[in-house]
Scaffold this motif. Structure first.
Motif, PDB file in Angstrom:
ATOM      1  N   ASP A 123      -9.087 -87.116 -13.410  1.00 36.99           N
ATOM      2  CA  ASP A 123      -9.504 -87.915 -12.820  1.00 36.99           C
ATOM      3  C   ASP A 123      -9.310 -88.448 -11.464  1.00 36.99           C
ATOM      4  O   ASP A 123      -9.343 -89.218 -10.431  1.00 36.99           O
ATOM      5  CB  ASP A 123     -10.090 -89.146 -13.466  1.00 36.99           C
ATOM      6  CG  ASP A 123     -11.126 -88.929 -14.352  1.00 36.99           C
ATOM      7  OD1 ASP A 123     -11.680 -87.731 -14.195  1.00 36.99           O
ATOM      8  OD2 ASP A 123     -11.311 -89.538 -15.273  1.00 36.99           O
ATOM      9  N   ASN A 124      -7.441 -89.044 -11.642  1.00 42.50           N
ATOM     10  CA  ASN A 124      -6.989 -89.920 -11.025  1.00 42.50           C
ATOM     11  C   ASN A 124      -5.217 -89.589  -9.830  1.00 42.50           C
ATOM     12  O   ASN A 124      -4.343 -89.690 -10.377  1.00 42.50           O
ATOM     13  CB  ASN A 124      -6.649 -91.841 -11.176  1.00 42.50           C
ATOM     14  CG  ASN A 124      -5.569 -91.869 -12.086  1.00 42.50           C
ATOM     15  OD1 ASN A 124      -5.636 -90.416 -13.302  1.00 42.50           O
ATOM     16  ND2 ASN A 124      -5.101 -92.492 -11.988  1.00 42.50           N
ATOM     17  N   ARG A 125      -4.850 -88.066 -10.229  1.00 40.43           N
ATOM     18  CA  ARG A 125      -3.839 -87.707 -10.677  1.00 40.43           C
ATOM     19  C   ARG A 125      -4.013 -85.469 -11.203  1.00 40.43           C
ATOM     20  O   ARG A 125      -4.652 -85.443 -11.443  1.00 40.43           O
ATOM     21  CB  ARG A 125      -2.773 -88.007 -11.698  1.00 40.43           C
ATOM     22  CG  ARG A 125      -2.847 -88.378 -13.340  1.00 40.43           C
ATOM     23  CD  ARG A 125      -2.303 -88.961 -13.988  1.00 40.43           C
ATOM     24  NE  ARG A 125      -2.426 -88.592 -15.679  1.00 40.43           N
ATOM     25  CZ  ARG A 125      -3.991 -89.282 -16.275  1.00 40.43           C
ATOM     26  NH1 ARG A 125      -4.474 -90.023 -15.254  1.00 40.43           N
ATOM     27  NH2 ARG A 125      -3.967 -89.418 -18.037  1.00 40.43           N
ATOM     28  N   THR A 126      -2.414 -85.220 -10.152  1.00 40.29           N
ATOM     29  CA  THR A 126      -2.484 -83.587 -11.371  1.00 40.29           C
ATOM     30  C   THR A 126      -1.438 -83.885 -12.486  1.00 40.29           C
ATOM     31  O   THR A 126      -0.392 -84.821 -11.347  1.00 40.29           O
ATOM     32  CB  THR A 126      -2.675 -83.330  -9.252  1.00 40.29           C
ATOM     33  OG1 THR A 126      -3.019 -83.105  -8.610  1.00 40.29           O
ATOM     34  CG2 THR A 126      -1.742 -81.674 -10.248  1.00 40.29           C
ATOM     35  N   GLU A 127      -1.906 -83.259 -13.046  1.00 40.75           N
ATOM     36  CA  GLU A 127      -0.274 -83.232 -14.260  1.00 40.75           C
ATOM     37  C   GLU A 127       0.534 -81.735 -14.021  1.00 40.75           C
ATOM     38  O   GLU A 127      -0.441 -80.981 -14.362  1.00 40.75           O
ATOM     39  CB  GLU A 127      -1.200 -83.580 -15.542  1.00 40.75           C
ATOM     40  CG  GLU A 127      -0.862 -85.176 -15.521  1.00 40.75           C
ATOM     41  CD  GLU A 127      -1.879 -86.130 -17.294  1.00 40.75           C
ATOM     42  OE1 GLU A 127      -1.462 -86.812 -16.840  1.00 40.75           O
ATOM     43  OE2 GLU A 127      -1.784 -84.730 -18.075  1.00 40.75           O
ATOM     44  N   VAL A 128       1.878 -81.989 -13.989  1.00 36.99           N
ATOM     45  CA  VAL A 128       1.861 -80.604 -14.272  1.00 36.99           C
ATOM     46  C   VAL A 128       3.076 -80.966 -16.588  1.00 36.99           C
ATOM     47  O   VAL A 128       3.680 -81.890 -15.728  1.00 36.99           O
ATOM     48  CB  VAL A 128       3.212 -80.653 -13.780  1.00 36.99           C
ATOM     49  CG1 VAL A 128       4.034 -78.963 -14.014  1.00 36.99           C
ATOM     50  CG2 VAL A 128       2.538 -80.072 -11.754  1.00 36.99           C
ATOM     51  N   VAL A 129       2.499 -79.520 -16.843  1.00 38.76           N
ATOM     52  CA  VAL A 129       3.223 -80.313 -18.435  1.00 38.76           C
ATOM     53  C   VAL A 129       3.982 -79.036 -18.621  1.00 38.76           C
ATOM     54  O   VAL A 129       4.589 -78.499 -18.138  1.00 38.76           O
ATOM     55  CB  VAL A 129       2.071 -79.841 -19.651  1.00 38.76           C
ATOM     56  CG1 VAL A 129       2.307 -80.248 -21.109  1.00 38.76           C
ATOM     57  CG2 VAL A 129       0.557 -80.441 -19.154  1.00 38.76           C
ATOM     58  N   LEU A 130       5.541 -79.993 -18.911  1.00 41.25           N
ATOM     59  CA  LEU A 130       6.872 -79.072 -18.799  1.00 41.25           C
ATOM     60  C   LEU A 130       7.036 -79.311 -19.900  1.00 41.25           C
ATOM     61  O   LEU A 130       7.065 -80.292 -21.122  1.00 41.25           O
ATOM     62  CB  LEU A 130       7.921 -79.987 -18.092  1.00 41.25           C
ATOM     63  CG  LEU A 130       7.818 -79.497 -16.634  1.00 41.25           C
ATOM     64  CD1 LEU A 130       8.943 -80.773 -15.754  1.00 41.25           C
ATOM     65  CD2 LEU A 130       7.175 -78.830 -15.846  1.00 41.25           C
ATOM     66  N   GLU A 131       7.903 -77.683 -20.989  1.00 32.27           N
ATOM     67  CA  GLU A 131       8.136 -77.816 -21.995  1.00 32.27           C
ATOM     68  C   GLU A 131      10.002 -77.278 -22.102  1.00 32.27           C
ATOM     69  O   GLU A 131      10.175 -76.847 -21.041  1.00 32.27           O
ATOM     70  CB  GLU A 131       8.011 -76.203 -22.916  1.00 32.27           C
ATOM     71  CG  GLU A 131       8.322 -76.436 -24.551  1.00 32.27           C
ATOM     72  CD  GLU A 131       7.491 -75.709 -25.165  1.00 32.27           C
ATOM     73  OE1 GLU A 131       6.919 -75.473 -26.182  1.00 32.27           O
ATOM     74  OE2 GLU A 131       7.769 -74.073 -24.471  1.00 32.27           O
ATOM     75  N   SER A 132      10.306 -78.077 -22.958  1.00 28.73           N
ATOM     76  CA  SER A 132      12.389 -78.224 -23.028  1.00 28.73           C
ATOM     77  C   SER A 132      12.705 -76.346 -23.229  1.00 28.73           C
ATOM     78  O   SER A 132      12.089 -75.815 -23.857  1.00 28.73           O
ATOM     79  CB  SER A 132      13.113 -78.784 -23.717  1.00 28.73           C
ATOM     80  OG  SER A 132      12.292 -80.503 -24.284  1.00 28.73           O
ATOM     81  N   ALA A 133      14.039 -75.872 -22.520  1.00 27.67           N
ATOM     82  CA  ALA A 133      14.371 -74.718 -22.909  1.00 27.67           C
ATOM     83  C   ALA A 133      14.428 -74.620 -23.773  1.00 27.67           C
ATOM     84  O   ALA A 133      14.178 -73.821 -24.416  1.00 27.67           O
ATOM     85  CB  ALA A 133      16.007 -75.068 -22.032  1.00 27.67           C
ATOM     86  N   ASP A 134      14.865 -75.166 -25.171  1.00 26.96           N
ATOM     87  CA  ASP A 134      14.713 -74.568 -26.192  1.00 26.96           C
ATOM     88  C   ASP A 134      13.104 -74.872 -27.039  1.00 26.96           C
ATOM     89  O   ASP A 134      13.369 -75.289 -28.480  1.00 26.96           O
ATOM     90  CB  ASP A 134      15.652 -75.671 -27.610  1.00 26.96           C
ATOM     91  CG  ASP A 134      16.877 -75.650 -26.954  1.00 26.96           C
ATOM     92  OD1 ASP A 134      17.446 -74.318 -26.301  1.00 26.96           O
ATOM     93  OD2 ASP A 134      18.139 -75.695 -27.836  1.00 26.96           O
ATOM     94  N   ALA A 135      12.429 -75.090 -26.580  1.00 25.52           N
ATOM     95  CA  ALA A 135      11.045 -75.741 -27.164  1.00 25.52           C
ATOM     96  C   ALA A 135      10.603 -76.537 -28.287  1.00 25.52           C
ATOM     97  O   ALA A 135      10.412 -76.304 -29.450  1.00 25.52           O
ATOM     98  CB  ALA A 135      10.523 -74.519 -27.111  1.00 25.52           C
ATOM     99  N   ARG A 136      11.694 -77.340 -28.033  1.00 26.07           N
ATOM    100  CA  ARG A 136      12.107 -78.558 -29.320  1.00 26.07           C
ATOM    101  C   ARG A 136      11.567 -80.025 -28.579  1.00 26.07           C
ATOM    102  O   ARG A 136      11.919 -79.996 -27.387  1.00 26.07           O
ATOM    103  CB  ARG A 136      13.098 -78.637 -29.736  1.00 26.07           C
ATOM    104  CG  ARG A 136      13.728 -77.180 -30.618  1.00 26.07           C
ATOM    105  CD  ARG A 136      15.345 -77.366 -30.338  1.00 26.07           C
ATOM    106  NE  ARG A 136      15.699 -78.050 -31.021  1.00 26.07           N
ATOM    107  CZ  ARG A 136      17.200 -78.519 -31.806  1.00 26.07           C
ATOM    108  NH1 ARG A 136      17.486 -77.256 -31.748  1.00 26.07           N
ATOM    109  NH2 ARG A 136      17.177 -79.821 -32.386  1.00 26.07           N
TER     110      ARG A 136
END
Length: 562
Positions: A80-93
């Protein structure tokens, strides 16, 4: 493919009286999941699924966190009020990191966040070099700390002046996000709110003289990053109120938690309800805040894993003997169900999920010999394992041989009911353990979406086996891996209503059942208290995936109160 590794709390102690002017760290706990235990009341579990930070330049921050800190982008959402970029760690942990670019025109100060982000790295110096090359700033270069076993610790600042702590971790493959620190104006009151109301557990209180005091909090749900509450004691002026950060919390029962927050005097501007935001696909979302105005985004949490894989067998006692003598498993217990007898088997190494051998007693004719899946075992001695299979009456169809492209020894066989057995040499095995269960599916991509997008499993690898089958390897929060398989060798395969079942253990059986339905599966029996004599106070439900595979829905052992 053994139990998914959880975050370590050991290195939290590194920060105590570390370096004058340096800042501390946090993490989670590491252990294999215990086997299902006796019934206990349900707990409204909560864990931090993502930590969100506001940024001034989204593209530049994405570049720093990916190219400079080893993370990968896994999603981009318009809110609604923002754009979000979701990131995952290199190890997926650990938990995810969400970079938030606000679009509502409200002025925010991104430079005074009094918290931190803690990353654990296999090579702290290389991590710091990458970080600097992408525009980050190292304030304290990573260096061994002799007083704490020579653990390497360093510090830096990202493009928005967020404190980045770097901790050496030999257990890391590359790096992972281990803890998120938030500044709080009243440390004791914040601790009480996060522990007594939200359900986190206090793992450690640390005092860094002349810098800050902090509580490190973890969740009973394994696999998430720690939450660190920080209050500065060095006399510097800190802004603790309404910082552009958020904690995305996955909750077993969001409505109950929202009520508890209200009863504790907290603010819940939005009660749990299906979101109208297009990118959230109707997900159950609620908003609350702590006493300092930190945004708490509450989501329905179902974190789950494969507790056991069940296969139908023609001769139950013969199958038990084969899995004991040929595959090295041991019998754990026997159960009587409405239409079947079940024998629960456990691996020699007591790792991974269990195997349930099902002898049906309802007189319905079933085809036990055309299961299009497989059972994967990791073994210390593949040649001896092959001999054991033969001696127990099974077949070895492909003798164990080194696979040059993979660098491991792999063999294949068949059990008494023609189930495909894959056995893989592993130096990590003491004897052998059940590492993965292959499930035949008619539509590989649709099945992948169902188990990943709807049921929350993590995609580990897509693996095409030329002229045989394509497969997705998925991992839950513990247990053995789940492998989705679709055959491409032209042979006819029956993917529908095979005599197999998946015992899924979830932090919220009710939420898991709803996720099955939302994903296009079928709920046969809602998750509810069981009437089975050997399941007193257990919550049990039944559903089916889109191919008709039976899913037995159970509560995870860490979702039960003592």
């Amino acid at each position: 493919m053994s139990a998914y590794p959880y975050l370590k709390i050991l290195l939290l102690l590194v920060t105590m009286t570390l370096l004058s002017g340096c800042l501390g760290g946090g993490g989670g706990s590491s252990s294999d999941l215990p086997p299902p235990d006796a019934a206990a009341p349900q707990a409204n579990l909560t864990f931090m699924s993502a930590a969100g930070i506001g940024v001034t330049d989204l593209d530049a921050s994405v570049a720093l966190y990916t190219d400079g800190m080893g993370m990968r982008e896994v999603g981009r959402l318009i809110r609604d009020n923002r754009t979000e970029v979701v990131l995952e760690s290199a190890d997926a942990r650990g938990s995810k990191v969400v970079l938030m670019d606000f679009t509502d025109g409200i002025g925010r100060n991104f430079q005074q966040n009094p918290g931190k982000l803690v990353f654990y790295a296999k090579d702290p110096q290389a991590f710091a070099a990458q970080f600097t090359a992408q525009g980050g700033r190292i304030t304290v270069p990573p260096a061994p700390q002799p007083a704490f076993g020579n653990v390497v610790v360093g510090f830096g600042r990202d493009l928005d002046n967020n404190l980045i702590e770097i901790v050496g971790e030999p257990d890391a493959t590359n790096s992972f996000f281990g803890a998120f620190g938030i500044g709080v104006s009243d440390l004791e009151a914040a601790r009480d709110f996060y522990v007594d109301v939200l359900g986190f557990e206090e793992s450690q209180f640390l005092r860094v003289p002349g810098q800050y005091d902090e509580y490190i909090l973890t969740s009973p749900v394994p696999g998430s990053s720690a939450v660190v509450l920080m209050n500065w004691t060095n006399g510097s002026v800190r802004n603790y109120t309404d910082n552009p950060v958020k904690l995305q919390l996955d909750v077993a029962y969001p409505t109950d938690l929202a009520d508890n927050i209200r009863q504790a005097g907290g603010d819940v501007p939005r009660a749990p309800a299906a979101s109208a935001e297009a990118d959230l696909d109707g997900a159950l979302v609620s908003y609350a805040s702590d006493a300092d105005g930190t945004l708490l985004e509450l989501r329905q949490g179902i974190r789950a894993y494969l507790g056991a894989a069940g296969i139908g067998v023609e001769d139950l006692e013969a199958a038990v003997d084969f899995y004991r003598a040929g595959l090295g498993m041991t019998e754990v217990t026997r159960r009587t169900r409405d239409d079947r007898e079940e024998v629960v088997m456990q691996s020699a190494d007591e790792r991974g999920s269990q195997v349930v051998l099902m002898g049906f007693t309802d007189g319905v004719v079933r085809n036990y010999r055309q299961n299009p899946g497989k059972l994967v075992f990791y073994v210390k001695d593949p040649e001896q394992y092959a001999r054991d299979i033969l001696n127990a009456g099974g077949r070895v169809t492909v003798p164990p041989a080194l696979q040059p492209g993979l660098g491991v020894t792999v063999g294949f066989g068949r059990d008494l009911d023609n189930n495909l057995i894959e056995f893989v040499g592993s130096d990590d095995a003491v004897e052998s353990y059940f590492g993965a269960f292959g499930l035949g599916v008619s539509d590989l991509e649709a099945a992948r979406d169902f188990y990943v997008e709807d049921l929350g499993f993590r995609e580990v690898l897509y693996l095409p086996i030329p002229f045989q089958y394509n497969e997705y390897i998925l991992q839950g929060q513990g247990g053995s891996a789940l492998v989705l398989m679709n055959w491409i060798n032209g042979s006819p395969r029956n993917y529908t209503d095979n005599p197999v079942k998946l015992e899924m253990r979830s932090m919220s059986p009710e939420g898991f059942a709803q996720a099955i339905e939302d994903g296009g599966g079928q709920v046969i029996t809602p998750a509810q208290p069981s009437s089975d004599k050997d399941r007193t106070d257990e919550t049990v439900g039944y559903g089916k995936d889109t191919d008709g595979t039976l899913i037995e829905i159970l509560r995870a052992p860490w979702a039960k109160q003592e």
